[in-house]
Write an enzyme that holds these catalytic residues in place. Structure first.
Site, PDB file in Angstrom:
ATOM      1  N   TYR A 121       0.856  -1.187   0.000  1.00 52.24           N
ATOM      2  CA  TYR A 121       0.000   0.000   0.000  1.00 52.24           C
ATOM      3  C   TYR A 121       0.889   1.233   0.000  1.00 52.24           C
ATOM      4  O   TYR A 121       1.712   1.425   0.898  1.00 52.24           O
ATOM      5  CB  TYR A 121      -0.901   0.017   1.240  1.00 52.24           C
ATOM      6  CG  TYR A 121      -1.947   1.112   1.191  1.00 52.24           C
ATOM      7  CD1 TYR A 121      -3.251   0.835   0.800  1.00 52.24           C
ATOM      8  CD2 TYR A 121      -1.625   2.426   1.511  1.00 52.24           C
ATOM      9  CE1 TYR A 121      -4.207   1.839   0.735  1.00 52.24           C
ATOM     10  CE2 TYR A 121      -2.565   3.438   1.440  1.00 52.24           C
ATOM     11  CZ  TYR A 121      -3.860   3.138   1.059  1.00 52.24           C
ATOM     12  OH  TYR A 121      -4.805   4.134   0.991  1.00 52.24           O
ATOM     13  N   GLN A 183     -10.891  -0.232   1.327  1.00 53.42           N
ATOM     14  CA  GLN A 183     -11.279  -1.098   0.201  1.00 53.42           C
ATOM     15  C   GLN A 183     -10.060  -1.711  -0.483  1.00 53.42           C
ATOM     16  O   GLN A 183     -10.109  -2.844  -0.976  1.00 53.42           O
ATOM     17  CB  GLN A 183     -12.141  -0.336  -0.810  1.00 53.42           C
ATOM     18  CG  GLN A 183     -11.504   0.870  -1.470  1.00 53.42           C
ATOM     19  CD  GLN A 183     -11.709   2.155  -0.688  1.00 53.42           C
ATOM     20  OE1 GLN A 183     -11.898   2.145   0.520  1.00 53.42           O
ATOM     21  NE2 GLN A 183     -11.680   3.286  -1.387  1.00 53.42           N
ATOM     22  N   ASN A 206      -3.792   6.056   6.122  1.00 54.79           N
ATOM     23  CA  ASN A 206      -4.539   6.807   7.127  1.00 54.79           C
ATOM     24  C   ASN A 206      -5.179   5.867   8.147  1.00 54.79           C
ATOM     25  O   ASN A 206      -4.959   4.654   8.136  1.00 54.79           O
ATOM     26  CB  ASN A 206      -5.578   7.716   6.460  1.00 54.79           C
ATOM     27  CG  ASN A 206      -6.624   6.915   5.686  1.00 54.79           C
ATOM     28  OD1 ASN A 206      -6.829   5.719   5.919  1.00 54.79           O
ATOM     29  ND2 ASN A 206      -7.306   7.579   4.760  1.00 54.79           N
ATOM     30  N   SER A 229       4.095  10.009  11.877  1.00 54.97           N
ATOM     31  CA  SER A 229       5.556  10.028  11.911  1.00 54.97           C
ATOM     32  C   SER A 229       6.079  10.694  13.181  1.00 54.97           C
ATOM     33  O   SER A 229       5.427  11.579  13.761  1.00 54.97           O
ATOM     34  CB  SER A 229       6.080  10.759  10.681  1.00 54.97           C
ATOM     35  OG  SER A 229       7.480  10.633  10.591  1.00 54.97           O
ATOM     36  N   GLN A 251       9.624  16.220   9.906  1.00 55.25           N
ATOM     37  CA  GLN A 251       8.578  15.255  10.254  1.00 55.25           C
ATOM     38  C   GLN A 251       7.260  15.943  10.558  1.00 55.25           C
ATOM     39  O   GLN A 251       6.190  15.403  10.284  1.00 55.25           O
ATOM     40  CB  GLN A 251       9.025  14.417  11.453  1.00 55.25           C
ATOM     41  CG  GLN A 251      10.256  13.573  11.160  1.00 55.25           C
ATOM     42  CD  GLN A 251      10.107  12.768   9.877  1.00 55.25           C
ATOM     43  OE1 GLN A 251       9.326  11.826   9.803  1.00 55.25           O
ATOM     44  NE2 GLN A 251      10.846  13.150   8.845  1.00 55.25           N
ATOM     45  N   HIS A 254       4.723  16.208   7.744  1.00 50.75           N
ATOM     46  CA  HIS A 254       4.046  15.006   7.258  1.00 50.75           C
ATOM     47  C   HIS A 254       2.555  15.023   7.576  1.00 50.75           C
ATOM     48  O   HIS A 254       1.711  14.710   6.742  1.00 50.75           O
ATOM     49  CB  HIS A 254       4.649  13.757   7.915  1.00 50.75           C
ATOM     50  CG  HIS A 254       5.730  13.112   7.107  1.00 50.75           C
ATOM     51  ND1 HIS A 254       5.530  12.630   5.844  1.00 50.75           N
ATOM     52  CD2 HIS A 254       7.026  12.853   7.412  1.00 50.75           C
ATOM     53  CE1 HIS A 254       6.654  12.108   5.391  1.00 50.75           C
ATOM     54  NE2 HIS A 254       7.582  12.232   6.309  1.00 50.75           N
ATOM     55  N   GLU A 319      10.377   6.640  16.516  1.00 52.89           N
ATOM     56  CA  GLU A 319      10.505   6.066  15.172  1.00 52.89           C
ATOM     57  C   GLU A 319      11.860   6.452  14.580  1.00 52.89           C
ATOM     58  O   GLU A 319      12.624   5.592  14.137  1.00 52.89           O
ATOM     59  CB  GLU A 319       9.373   6.582  14.290  1.00 52.89           C
ATOM     60  CG  GLU A 319       9.441   6.109  12.854  1.00 52.89           C
ATOM     61  CD  GLU A 319       8.423   6.808  11.966  1.00 52.89           C
ATOM     62  OE1 GLU A 319       8.168   6.294  10.859  1.00 52.89           O
ATOM     63  OE2 GLU A 319       7.903   7.861  12.363  1.00 52.89           O
ATOM     64  N   HIS A 320      12.150   7.744  14.544  1.00 54.40           N
ATOM     65  CA  HIS A 320      13.446   8.254  14.083  1.00 54.40           C
ATOM     66  C   HIS A 320      14.158   8.913  15.262  1.00 54.40           C
ATOM     67  O   HIS A 320      13.550   9.694  15.988  1.00 54.40           O
ATOM     68  CB  HIS A 320      13.278   9.313  12.994  1.00 54.40           C
ATOM     69  CG  HIS A 320      12.438   8.899  11.835  1.00 54.40           C
ATOM     70  ND1 HIS A 320      11.085   9.180  11.758  1.00 54.40           N
ATOM     71  CD2 HIS A 320      12.754   8.234  10.699  1.00 54.40           C
ATOM     72  CE1 HIS A 320      10.603   8.699  10.613  1.00 54.40           C
ATOM     73  NE2 HIS A 320      11.595   8.129   9.955  1.00 54.40           N
ATOM     74  N   ASP A 353      15.150   8.717   4.757  1.00 52.35           N
ATOM     75  CA  ASP A 353      13.854   8.635   4.078  1.00 52.35           C
ATOM     76  C   ASP A 353      14.007   8.255   2.614  1.00 52.35           C
ATOM     77  O   ASP A 353      13.183   7.526   2.064  1.00 52.35           O
ATOM     78  CB  ASP A 353      13.130   9.990   4.159  1.00 52.35           C
ATOM     79  CG  ASP A 353      12.192  10.066   5.339  1.00 52.35           C
ATOM     80  OD1 ASP A 353      12.008   9.050   6.029  1.00 52.35           O
ATOM     81  OD2 ASP A 353      11.634  11.157   5.582  1.00 52.35           O
ATOM     82  N   GLU A 407       2.772 -34.146  30.945  1.00 49.54           N
ATOM     83  CA  GLU A 407       1.758 -33.203  30.458  1.00 49.54           C
ATOM     84  C   GLU A 407       0.393 -33.871  30.289  1.00 49.54           C
ATOM     85  O   GLU A 407      -0.557 -33.239  29.804  1.00 49.54           O
ATOM     86  CB  GLU A 407       2.217 -32.582  29.131  1.00 49.54           C
ATOM     87  CG  GLU A 407       3.444 -31.702  29.289  1.00 49.54           C
ATOM     88  CD  GLU A 407       3.750 -30.866  28.065  1.00 49.54           C
ATOM     89  OE1 GLU A 407       3.191 -31.147  26.981  1.00 49.54           O
ATOM     90  OE2 GLU A 407       4.543 -29.919  28.194  1.00 49.54           O
TER      91      GLU A 407
END
Length: 425
Positions: A121, A183, A206, A229, A251, A254, A319-320, A353, A407
């Site tokens: 995606y 979708q 999103n 981000s 960032q 974004h 993240e960064h 990036d 067991e």
């Protein structure tokens, strides 16, 4: 951008966005519709949410050619060089099957097999992301995935941004579809008349994309639930305020929910960066988005000691992470939690990036505490291989049977013991 002290009460850990009850219901409804009605549902939601009516949503060869012709040669060359850098890095991640033969004839090992099909995606919306094409597809190709399908939302003109199409073309991926949102995730997970279902879905999107990936997980694999981000900068007074501010804003632009944090022990740097952020915001093209991000999720954390500053970074698990200090490599060993670590004043976050090579699909929302960047291993399966020898069975049958009975699993014990009949003949 506000300056706070570490001693001030502040929640440094962001949580994964679970969406609202209404959003989850919408996503579940879309997924069910796509499962039942395939392309008809996909086209209907594309018209409804993207405002474009399509008859066939697969990208044609003519559209690939048009994208290539619309871009200048220098841009094409930059994309190709970036792709080469990213491929070279990921090729170093490849692992191979291995086998170990023991003295009694037993063979144990691990078989590495790529997944059959991956769905990628690539987000659209407020910007186009050719880099996302490279970062998701190249590790899959290095892993040996045979079939790769790419989905990305169409623009109002019914087209995909030229840079996105060119990036796919450079990688030799032409199974590309103009569809986004929940979708698209449903189509990849369950298939339609046009899209053959895949085994794993990767790539950010999103909140509806994130919720859809959560819903289909289990029927297919996913990479992660990506949040907005994030960047954290750990800096001492050797850092240039203008450079730090620029990296924080890289960032912030974004998404209005992006997080930009400076952690430092230098009150002078804190004040200078605060001023620089405001100065640089003034003429930033995406100023409205970046300003909202800085105001709501940006902060400068002023610590009393350097150990406190490092602890703060590990608490955030960003993240960064940029480390801009006199000796950044000295700090590297102290960092336990970060998706990607950028060392020194020239290792600006956008270097990672786009161009350096490591993957920019990274854990967000503090999940760097337990997860890693997207990598080649995400596109392979590891099967254990066991070939027990007669000698090993003879030596260990009684132990295995006793373990099974501990067991309460008698059939397990008997399955081993029945083979002891071989030694009586």
């Amino acid at each position: 951008m506000k300056i706070i002290r570490k001693s001030d009460p502040v929640n440094l850990r962001r949580t994964v966005d679970q969406g609202t009850v209404e959003q989850r219901k919408i996503v579940q409804s879309i997924i069910q519709d796509v499962k039942e009605n395939g392309d008809q549902a996909v086209l209907s939601y594309t018209e409804r949410f993207d405002g474009v009516k399509l008859v066939d949503y697969k990208v044609t060869s003519e559209e690939f050619e048009e994208a290539y012709d619309s871009l200048d040669g220098e841009y094409v060359q930059i994309l190709k060089e970036a792709a080469d850098n990213i491929r070279a890095f990921h090729e170093k991640q490849s692992t191979k099957s291995w086998f170990d033969t023991q003295s009694n004839g037993t063979i144990l090992g691990q078989k590495i097999t790529p997944i059959d099909a991956a769905g990628v995606y690539v987000p659209g919306g407020t910007a186009a992301y050719p880099s996302s094409v490279f970062m998701n597809i190249i590790p899959a190709q290095v892993a040996g995935v045979e079939r790769i399908v790419m989905v990305t939302p169409p623009g109002k003109d019914g087209k995909v941004p030229a840079g996105v199409l060119l990036s796919a073309h450079i990688l030799g991926v032409e199974d590309v579809y103009k569809v986004g949102g929940a979708q698209a995730v449903a189509a990849l997970a369950y298939g339609t008349e046009s899209i053959q279902a895949v085994d794993k879905i990767t790539g950010p999107g999103n909140v509806f994309v994130a919720l859809a990936k959560r819903e289909v997980f289990g029927d297919v694999d996913i990479d992660m639930i990506a949040g907005p981000s994030e960047i954290a900068v750990l800096a001492d007074d050797t850092a240039e305020a203008a450079e730090v501010a620029g990296d924080l804003l890289s960032q912030a632009e974004h998404d209005a929910r992006s997080s930009s944090v400076l952690v430092t022990t230098s009150s002078s740097l804190a004040e200078q960066v605060q001023s620089e952020v405001e100065k640089q915001l003034a003429d930033l093209p995406r100023e409205e988005i970046a300003r909202k991000s800085v105001e709501d999720y940006g902060m400068i954390i002023l610590c009393e000691t350097w150990d406190e500053a490092v602890d703060t970074i590990n608490e955030i698990a960003p993240e960064h992470l940029e480390i801009i200090t006199e000796d950044p490599f000295q700090e590297l060993g102290k960092i336990k939690h970060a998706g990607a670590i950028f060392l020194g004043p020239y290792s600006s976050e956008p270097v990672g990036d786009y161009f350096a090579g490591p993957n920019h699909v990274l854990p967000t929302n503090g999940t760097a505490r337990f997860s890693s960047p997207l990598n080649v291993d995400d596109f392979v399966k590891k099967s254990s291989v066991i070939s027990y020898s007669a000698q090993a069975m003879k030596e260990n049958a009684d132990k295995i049977a006793r373990f099974a009975r501990l067991e309460g699993l008698e059939a397990h014990a008997r399955a081993v013991e029945i083979r002891k009949e071989r030694w009586k003949s």
